[in-house]
Design an enzyme around this catalytic site. Structure first.
Site, PDB file in Angstrom:
ATOM      1  N   ASN A   1      32.164 -33.669 -58.255  1.00 48.92           N
ATOM      2  CA  ASN A   1      33.357 -35.154 -58.240  1.00 48.92           C
ATOM      3  C   ASN A   1      31.524 -36.097 -57.885  1.00 48.92           C
ATOM      4  O   ASN A   1      31.638 -37.127 -58.579  1.00 48.92           O
ATOM      5  CB  ASN A   1      34.375 -35.102 -56.743  1.00 48.92           C
ATOM      6  CG  ASN A   1      35.169 -35.940 -57.482  1.00 48.92           C
ATOM      7  OD1 ASN A   1      34.697 -37.161 -56.848  1.00 48.92           O
ATOM      8  ND2 ASN A   1      36.376 -36.268 -57.801  1.00 48.92           N
ATOM      9  N   ASP A   2      31.415 -35.750 -56.776  1.00 46.94           N
ATOM     10  CA  ASP A   2      30.289 -37.486 -56.635  1.00 46.94           C
ATOM     11  C   ASP A   2      29.164 -36.432 -55.484  1.00 46.94           C
ATOM     12  O   ASP A   2      28.973 -35.487 -54.985  1.00 46.94           O
ATOM     13  CB  ASP A   2      31.025 -37.782 -55.396  1.00 46.94           C
ATOM     14  CG  ASP A   2      30.383 -39.740 -55.397  1.00 46.94           C
ATOM     15  OD1 ASP A   2      29.440 -39.282 -55.803  1.00 46.94           O
ATOM     16  OD2 ASP A   2      31.113 -40.283 -53.570  1.00 46.94           O
TER      17      ASP A   2
ATOM     18  N   HIS B   1      30.277 -38.845 -63.594  1.00 44.32           N
ATOM     19  CA  HIS B   1      31.463 -39.080 -62.671  1.00 44.32           C
ATOM     20  C   HIS B   1      30.762 -39.596 -61.835  1.00 44.32           C
ATOM     21  O   HIS B   1      30.233 -40.674 -61.173  1.00 44.32           O
ATOM     22  CB  HIS B   1      31.494 -37.988 -62.368  1.00 44.32           C
ATOM     23  CG  HIS B   1      33.409 -37.629 -61.508  1.00 44.32           C
ATOM     24  ND1 HIS B   1      34.040 -36.560 -61.537  1.00 44.32           N
ATOM     25  CD2 HIS B   1      33.447 -38.622 -61.283  1.00 44.32           C
ATOM     26  CE1 HIS B   1      35.194 -36.796 -61.329  1.00 44.32           C
ATOM     27  NE2 HIS B   1      35.063 -38.198 -60.596  1.00 44.32           N
TER      28      HIS B   1
ATOM     29  N   ASN C   1      36.409 -35.501 -52.469  1.00 40.29           N
ATOM     30  CA  ASN C   1      35.990 -35.780 -53.650  1.00 40.29           C
ATOM     31  C   ASN C   1      34.330 -37.371 -53.433  1.00 40.29           C
ATOM     32  O   ASN C   1      33.527 -36.820 -53.501  1.00 40.29           O
ATOM     33  CB  ASN C   1      37.729 -37.946 -53.755  1.00 40.29           C
ATOM     34  CG  ASN C   1      37.495 -38.091 -55.371  1.00 40.29           C
ATOM     35  OD1 ASN C   1      35.880 -37.986 -54.942  1.00 40.29           O
ATOM     36  ND2 ASN C   1      38.554 -37.831 -55.213  1.00 40.29           N
TER      37      ASN C   1
ATOM     38  N   GLU D   1      34.448 -44.957 -62.928  1.00 42.20           N
ATOM     39  CA  GLU D   1      34.945 -43.869 -61.702  1.00 42.20           C
ATOM     40  C   GLU D   1      34.084 -45.293 -60.412  1.00 42.20           C
ATOM     41  O   GLU D   1      34.081 -44.513 -59.611  1.00 42.20           O
ATOM     42  CB  GLU D   1      34.806 -42.576 -62.025  1.00 42.20           C
ATOM     43  CG  GLU D   1      35.379 -42.056 -61.629  1.00 42.20           C
ATOM     44  CD  GLU D   1      35.463 -41.370 -60.449  1.00 42.20           C
ATOM     45  OE1 GLU D   1      36.050 -41.092 -59.502  1.00 42.20           O
ATOM     46  OE2 GLU D   1      34.079 -41.663 -59.972  1.00 42.20           O
ATOM     47  N   ASP D   2      32.486 -45.121 -60.161  1.00 39.82           N
ATOM     48  CA  ASP D   2      31.858 -45.143 -59.611  1.00 39.82           C
ATOM     49  C   ASP D   2      30.897 -46.059 -59.503  1.00 39.82           C
ATOM     50  O   ASP D   2      30.193 -46.383 -61.029  1.00 39.82           O
ATOM     51  CB  ASP D   2      31.439 -43.797 -59.220  1.00 39.82           C
ATOM     52  CG  ASP D   2      30.394 -43.796 -57.564  1.00 39.82           C
ATOM     53  OD1 ASP D   2      31.139 -44.732 -56.853  1.00 39.82           O
ATOM     54  OD2 ASP D   2      29.831 -42.722 -57.319  1.00 39.82           O
TER      55      ASP D   2
ATOM     56  N   HIS E   1      29.547 -33.972 -66.435  1.00 37.26           N
ATOM     57  CA  HIS E   1      30.616 -32.665 -66.564  1.00 37.26           C
ATOM     58  C   HIS E   1      30.167 -31.980 -68.105  1.00 37.26           C
ATOM     59  O   HIS E   1      31.156 -32.235 -68.778  1.00 37.26           O
ATOM     60  CB  HIS E   1      32.043 -33.628 -66.608  1.00 37.26           C
ATOM     61  CG  HIS E   1      32.153 -33.559 -64.416  1.00 37.26           C
ATOM     62  ND1 HIS E   1      32.232 -32.871 -63.953  1.00 37.26           N
ATOM     63  CD2 HIS E   1      32.327 -34.613 -64.192  1.00 37.26           C
ATOM     64  CE1 HIS E   1      32.624 -33.498 -63.055  1.00 37.26           C
ATOM     65  NE2 HIS E   1      32.779 -34.303 -62.849  1.00 37.26           N
TER      66      HIS E   1
ATOM     67  N   ILE F   1      27.713 -41.292 -58.805  1.00 38.59           N
ATOM     68  CA  ILE F   1      26.769 -41.844 -58.969  1.00 38.59           C
ATOM     69  C   ILE F   1      25.870 -42.009 -57.582  1.00 38.59           C
ATOM     70  O   ILE F   1      27.103 -42.513 -55.890  1.00 38.59           O
ATOM     71  CB  ILE F   1      26.383 -43.010 -59.598  1.00 38.59           C
ATOM     72  CG1 ILE F   1      26.857 -44.235 -59.307  1.00 38.59           C
ATOM     73  CG2 ILE F   1      26.204 -41.842 -61.304  1.00 38.59           C
ATOM     74  CD1 ILE F   1      26.556 -45.095 -60.037  1.00 38.59           C
TER      75      ILE F   1
ATOM     76  N   ASP G   1      39.516 -42.301 -52.517  1.00 42.02           N
ATOM     77  CA  ASP G   1      38.726 -41.239 -53.485  1.00 42.02           C
ATOM     78  C   ASP G   1      36.840 -41.803 -52.956  1.00 42.02           C
ATOM     79  O   ASP G   1      37.034 -40.892 -52.765  1.00 42.02           O
ATOM     80  CB  ASP G   1      38.870 -42.517 -54.926  1.00 42.02           C
ATOM     81  CG  ASP G   1      38.043 -41.079 -56.854  1.00 42.02           C
ATOM     82  OD1 ASP G   1      37.103 -41.188 -56.345  1.00 42.02           O
ATOM     83  OD2 ASP G   1      39.049 -41.198 -56.838  1.00 42.02           O
ATOM     84  N   ASN G   2      36.568 -42.252 -54.101  1.00 42.73           N
ATOM     85  CA  ASN G   2      34.650 -42.784 -53.441  1.00 42.73           C
ATOM     86  C   ASN G   2      34.822 -43.856 -52.094  1.00 42.73           C
ATOM     87  O   ASN G   2      36.162 -44.783 -52.087  1.00 42.73           O
ATOM     88  CB  ASN G   2      34.338 -43.346 -54.798  1.00 42.73           C
ATOM     89  CG  ASN G   2      33.601 -42.512 -55.677  1.00 42.73           C
ATOM     90  OD1 ASN G   2      33.222 -41.591 -55.379  1.00 42.73           O
ATOM     91  ND2 ASN G   2      34.669 -42.970 -57.136  1.00 42.73           N
TER      92      ASN G   2
END
Length: 347
Positions: free
Chosen positions: A158-159, A104, A213, A52-53, A124, A106, A258-259
């Site tokens: 989220n981030d 999630h 996000n 995800e990240d 989470h 980082i 998103d990221n």
């Protein structure tokens, strides 16, 4: 029927039609995506449940968060751009139970004097939303637990982006929480936020956002970038001496970001996006969405140049959430799928 009632019904009909158009456009039902890549790409095992990240250190070590929905698939990995034959390596967690890992976003902080690397991780866990801080030992590929930070303003993290050894900005993505993400999207709610944690407590620094996000900071630490997924925007803020944020620009990118990763040399943005968000929301456990990576360059007057680096309709790579450059190589992460490595020969 009275004239007043007719006016009310007509206004309601107009708003309904407007909202239907918003849903069709916002969810990407009208889009056609054409697959392309900047060079040859291949999936990197053993990651199958998300990347995800990603954040890449100056040494070429990429740290990857995986398994967004928690154990037993949650994990943290590294990949050495300078030694690709080693492949993806699992990070050893020291003094932290993997059963508590729900990773999630980082970010890393590198001490300018010692070079010590500190990892900040949005977690989470069942105990609540938190940012967990680790010390990273590159030689041993370990993350040693330091502390867990919680705050009443951490509602749907989220981030995160680190600004010091124990200070950071973080995004709150939703009003209703992740279980009811569809409501935030369909109702066009703008209750997401950015908070700053000063080492003791958190405070709001940006509010009224729609799906806040990814977040990142410029190499000189003076500009903060926030991806707002549901409004299809990248928001630019000037960071003040007290770490408050002043809006500079709202960039409409017509896709769901998103990221955000930052090129440490140029300051350019690399944004993982979801161009067909209706596919993204069609599955929870294994995302089926399409993939898109955008490169954004700003000049001195904040005029943007946007180029599409990578796109996939979801046939080969699903749900891109992040991308990171190192030299002529790129890693592309996904929410709940694989990790992709591409040669960058041009885009």
């Amino acid at each position: 029927m009275t004239p007043m009632l007719k006016c009310i019904l007509f206004a309601g009909l107009v708003l309904l039609v407007q909202h239907i158009i918003y849903v069709v456009v916002g969810f990407g039902f009208h889009k056609t995506l054409f697959d392309h890549a900047p060079g040859p790409c291949r999936k990197l095992p053993p990651i199958e449940y998300g990347s995800e990240d990603i954040t890449t250190l100056p040494s070429g070590i990429a740290i990857i968060s995986s398994g967004l929905y928690g154990p037993p698939t949650s994990n943290l990995y590294t990949y050495d751009f300078n030694n690709p034959d080693k492949g993806v390596q699992e990070v050893k967690l020291v003094n932290f139970k993997r059963s508590n890992l729900y990773p999630h976003g980082i970010s890393t902080w590198i001490d300018p004097k010692s070079g010590k690397v500190t990892l900040f991780l949005v977690n989470h866990s069942p105990d609540g939303e938190a940012v967990v801080i680790f010390d990273f030992n590159e030689a041993e590929n370990t993350l040693s637990y330091k502390k867990t930070i919680t705050d009443t303003l951490f509602t749907s993290l989220n981030d995160v982006v680190a600004t010091g050894p124990d200070t950071f900005y973080a995004t709150n993505f939703l009003l209703f929480g992740y279980k009811y993400m569809f409501l935030d999207k369909i109702l066009r709610l703008s209750f997401a936020s950015v908070v700053f944690y000063d080492g003791e407590k958190a405070s709001f620094v940006a509010t009224g956002l729609s799906g806040a996000n990814g977040i990142n900071i410029s190499p000189d630490k003076r500009t903060v970038y926030v991806a707002t997924t549901f409004s299809h925007q990248v928001r630019v803020y000037s960071r003040k001496t007290d770490s408050s944020l002043e809006p500079v620009k709202i960039l409409n990118i017509y896709t769901a970001p998103d990221n955000i990763e930052i090129d440490p040399t140029t300051g350019d943005l690399l944004v993982g996006c979801h161009p067909l968000i209706h596919k993204l929301l069609s599955s929870k456990e294994r995302i089926k969405g399409a993939s898109q990576i955008l490169h954004i360059h700003f000049d001195g007057d904040w005029n943007e140049t946007i180029r599409e680096v990578y796109a996939d309709n979801g046939n080969n790579f699903k749900g891109s959430s992040v991308a990171s450059f190192y030299g002529n190589q790129m890693l592309v992460g996904s929410i709940t799928g694989h990790l992709l490595r591409c040669d960058v020969r041009g885009f």
